[in-house]
Write a protein that holds these residues in place. Structure first.
Motif, PDB file in Angstrom:
ATOM      1  N   LYS A   5     -64.575 -32.577  28.253  1.00  0.00           N
ATOM      2  CA  LYS A   5     -63.991 -33.284  29.395  1.00  0.00           C
ATOM      3  C   LYS A   5     -63.235 -34.503  28.877  1.00  0.00           C
ATOM      4  O   LYS A   5     -63.760 -35.273  28.078  1.00  0.00           O
ATOM      5  CB  LYS A   5     -65.097 -33.722  30.343  1.00  0.00           C
ATOM      6  CG  LYS A   5     -64.552 -34.360  31.599  1.00  0.00           C
ATOM      7  CD  LYS A   5     -65.659 -34.770  32.523  1.00  0.00           C
ATOM      8  CE  LYS A   5     -65.015 -35.440  33.723  1.00  0.00           C
ATOM      9  NZ  LYS A   5     -65.810 -36.538  34.196  1.00  0.00           N
ATOM     10  N   LYS A   6     -61.981 -34.657  29.327  1.00  0.00           N
ATOM     11  CA  LYS A   6     -61.162 -35.779  28.876  1.00  0.00           C
ATOM     12  C   LYS A   6     -61.595 -37.069  29.560  1.00  0.00           C
ATOM     13  O   LYS A   6     -61.935 -37.073  30.739  1.00  0.00           O
ATOM     14  CB  LYS A   6     -59.681 -35.535  29.175  1.00  0.00           C
ATOM     15  CG  LYS A   6     -59.054 -34.486  28.300  1.00  0.00           C
ATOM     16  CD  LYS A   6     -57.565 -34.441  28.533  1.00  0.00           C
ATOM     17  CE  LYS A   6     -56.911 -33.490  27.557  1.00  0.00           C
ATOM     18  NZ  LYS A   6     -55.468 -33.451  27.740  1.00  0.00           N
ATOM     19  N   GLU A   7     -61.549 -38.125  28.774  1.00  0.00           N
ATOM     20  CA  GLU A   7     -61.823 -39.452  29.317  1.00  0.00           C
ATOM     21  C   GLU A   7     -60.670 -39.848  30.232  1.00  0.00           C
ATOM     22  O   GLU A   7     -59.542 -39.370  30.081  1.00  0.00           O
ATOM     23  CB  GLU A   7     -61.949 -40.466  28.177  1.00  0.00           C
ATOM     24  CG  GLU A   7     -63.074 -40.194  27.222  1.00  0.00           C
ATOM     25  CD  GLU A   7     -64.429 -40.606  27.778  1.00  0.00           C
ATOM     26  OE1 GLU A   7     -64.458 -41.434  28.709  1.00  0.00           O
ATOM     27  OE2 GLU A   7     -65.430 -40.083  27.290  1.00  0.00           O
ATOM     28  N   SER A   8     -60.914 -40.771  31.158  1.00  0.00           N
ATOM     29  CA  SER A   8     -59.867 -41.179  32.104  1.00  0.00           C
ATOM     30  C   SER A   8     -58.686 -41.822  31.382  1.00  0.00           C
ATOM     31  O   SER A   8     -57.536 -41.622  31.766  1.00  0.00           O
ATOM     32  CB  SER A   8     -60.428 -42.129  33.155  1.00  0.00           C
ATOM     33  OG  SER A   8     -60.925 -43.290  32.536  1.00  0.00           O
ATOM     34  N   TRP A   9     -58.955 -42.577  30.296  1.00  0.00           N
ATOM     35  CA  TRP A   9     -57.862 -43.213  29.568  1.00  0.00           C
ATOM     36  C   TRP A   9     -56.993 -42.174  28.863  1.00  0.00           C
ATOM     37  O   TRP A   9     -55.788 -42.367  28.707  1.00  0.00           O
ATOM     38  CB  TRP A   9     -58.377 -44.257  28.576  1.00  0.00           C
ATOM     39  CG  TRP A   9     -59.190 -43.712  27.435  1.00  0.00           C
ATOM     40  CD1 TRP A   9     -60.541 -43.593  27.386  1.00  0.00           C
ATOM     41  CD2 TRP A   9     -58.693 -43.223  26.197  1.00  0.00           C
ATOM     42  NE1 TRP A   9     -60.930 -43.057  26.194  1.00  0.00           N
ATOM     43  CE2 TRP A   9     -59.799 -42.820  25.429  1.00  0.00           C
ATOM     44  CE3 TRP A   9     -57.419 -43.088  25.644  1.00  0.00           C
ATOM     45  CZ2 TRP A   9     -59.691 -42.278  24.160  1.00  0.00           C
ATOM     46  CZ3 TRP A   9     -57.305 -42.559  24.368  1.00  0.00           C
ATOM     47  CH2 TRP A   9     -58.429 -42.156  23.640  1.00  0.00           C
ATOM     48  N   MET A  10     -57.591 -41.047  28.456  1.00  0.00           N
ATOM     49  CA  MET A  10     -56.813 -39.983  27.808  1.00  0.00           C
ATOM     50  C   MET A  10     -55.857 -39.325  28.807  1.00  0.00           C
ATOM     51  O   MET A  10     -54.716 -39.015  28.483  1.00  0.00           O
ATOM     52  CB  MET A  10     -57.745 -38.925  27.215  1.00  0.00           C
ATOM     53  CG  MET A  10     -58.590 -39.406  26.070  1.00  0.00           C
ATOM     54  SD  MET A  10     -59.796 -38.148  25.651  1.00  0.00           S
ATOM     55  CE  MET A  10     -59.707 -38.213  23.874  1.00  0.00           C
ATOM     56  N   ILE A  11     -56.347 -39.134  30.023  1.00  0.00           N
ATOM     57  CA  ILE A  11     -55.522 -38.542  31.075  1.00  0.00           C
ATOM     58  C   ILE A  11     -54.362 -39.478  31.406  1.00  0.00           C
ATOM     59  O   ILE A  11     -53.208 -39.044  31.524  1.00  0.00           O
ATOM     60  CB  ILE A  11     -56.380 -38.255  32.330  1.00  0.00           C
ATOM     61  CG1 ILE A  11     -57.445 -37.197  31.991  1.00  0.00           C
ATOM     62  CG2 ILE A  11     -55.514 -37.809  33.488  1.00  0.00           C
ATOM     63  CD1 ILE A  11     -58.519 -37.042  33.053  1.00  0.00           C
ATOM     64  N   GLN A  12     -54.674 -40.769  31.542  1.00  0.00           N
ATOM     65  CA  GLN A  12     -53.635 -41.758  31.846  1.00  0.00           C
ATOM     66  C   GLN A  12     -52.598 -41.823  30.729  1.00  0.00           C
ATOM     67  O   GLN A  12     -51.393 -41.865  30.985  1.00  0.00           O
ATOM     68  CB  GLN A  12     -54.268 -43.143  32.053  1.00  0.00           C
ATOM     69  CG  GLN A  12     -53.289 -44.248  32.318  1.00  0.00           C
ATOM     70  CD  GLN A  12     -52.572 -44.095  33.642  1.00  0.00           C
ATOM     71  OE1 GLN A  12     -53.092 -43.497  34.574  1.00  0.00           O
ATOM     72  NE2 GLN A  12     -51.371 -44.625  33.729  1.00  0.00           N
TER      73      GLN A  12
END
Length: 143
Positions: A5-12
Motif C-alpha cells: 500500500k502506497k503512503e499518502s506522500w507517495m501518492i501526492q
C-alpha cells in the motif's frame, strides 16, 4: 506477490510529477516572504476558513503554490530573513525602474527610495506627456 500500500506522500508526489511532467517548478507569480508568512498564519489560525483554494484565489496564485508554502517547514534565521527582504526590495526596485522607463508612476514607497527620480532641473519620465503609454510597433510592412 501482493502490492504494498502506497503512503499518502507517495501518492501526492506521483500526482504532482504527473501534473508537472518534466518541467521544473517555476511559478509565474512570486510572493514576498511577508506574504508567505501571512498565508501560513491565516491557515494556522483558521484552517477551516482559509483553505488552500480560498488562499489561492485571494493571493492569485495556483493551489499548488499554496500547498507548497503550507507544506514547507523551513524557516529562515534572522540573518537569512534580513537578506531575503533585501533581495525582495532589490527585485522590486529593478521592476519599478523598468516600469518608470515605460512611463508608469511608481508607488510612494519606491519614489521615496529614489526610483523614478529625475536629475536636477528635469521632469521625471512618469510626469511627462507620454505617461502610462507604452509604444507598440504593430504596423505591418509589405516587402
Amino acid at each position: 506477490p501482493p502490492k504494498k500500500k502506497k503512503e499518502s506522500w507517495m501518492i501526492q508526489k506521483a500526482a504532482v510529477k504527473e501534473k508537472l511532467g518534466d518541467q521544473a517548478w517555476n511559478p509565474r507569480k512570486k510572493l514576498s516572504p511577508d506574504a508567505m508568512e501571512g498565508i501560513r498564519h491565516l491557515h494556522r489560525t483558521q484552517p477551516e476558513k482559509f483553505t488552500t483554494p480560498i488562499l489561492a484565489e485571494y493571493f492569485k496564485v495556483s493551489p499548488e503554490a499554496i500547498r507548497r508554502i503550507l507544506k514547507s517547514k523551513w524557516r529562515p534565521s534572522d540573518e537569512e530573513q534580513d537578506e531575503r527582504l533585501k533581495r525582495w526590495d532589490k527585485r522590486g526596485e529593478r521592476i519599478w525602474s523598468n516600469l518608470v522607463e515605460l512611463g508608469v508612476k511608481p508607488p510612494k514607497k519606491w519614489r521615496e527610495m529614489g526610483v523614478g527620480r529625475a536629475r536636477k532641473g528635469e521632469v521625471p519620465s512618469w510626469k511627462g506627456r507620454w505617461r502610462n503609454r507604452v509604444l507598440v510597433n504593430d504596423s505591418v510592412r509589405d516587402d
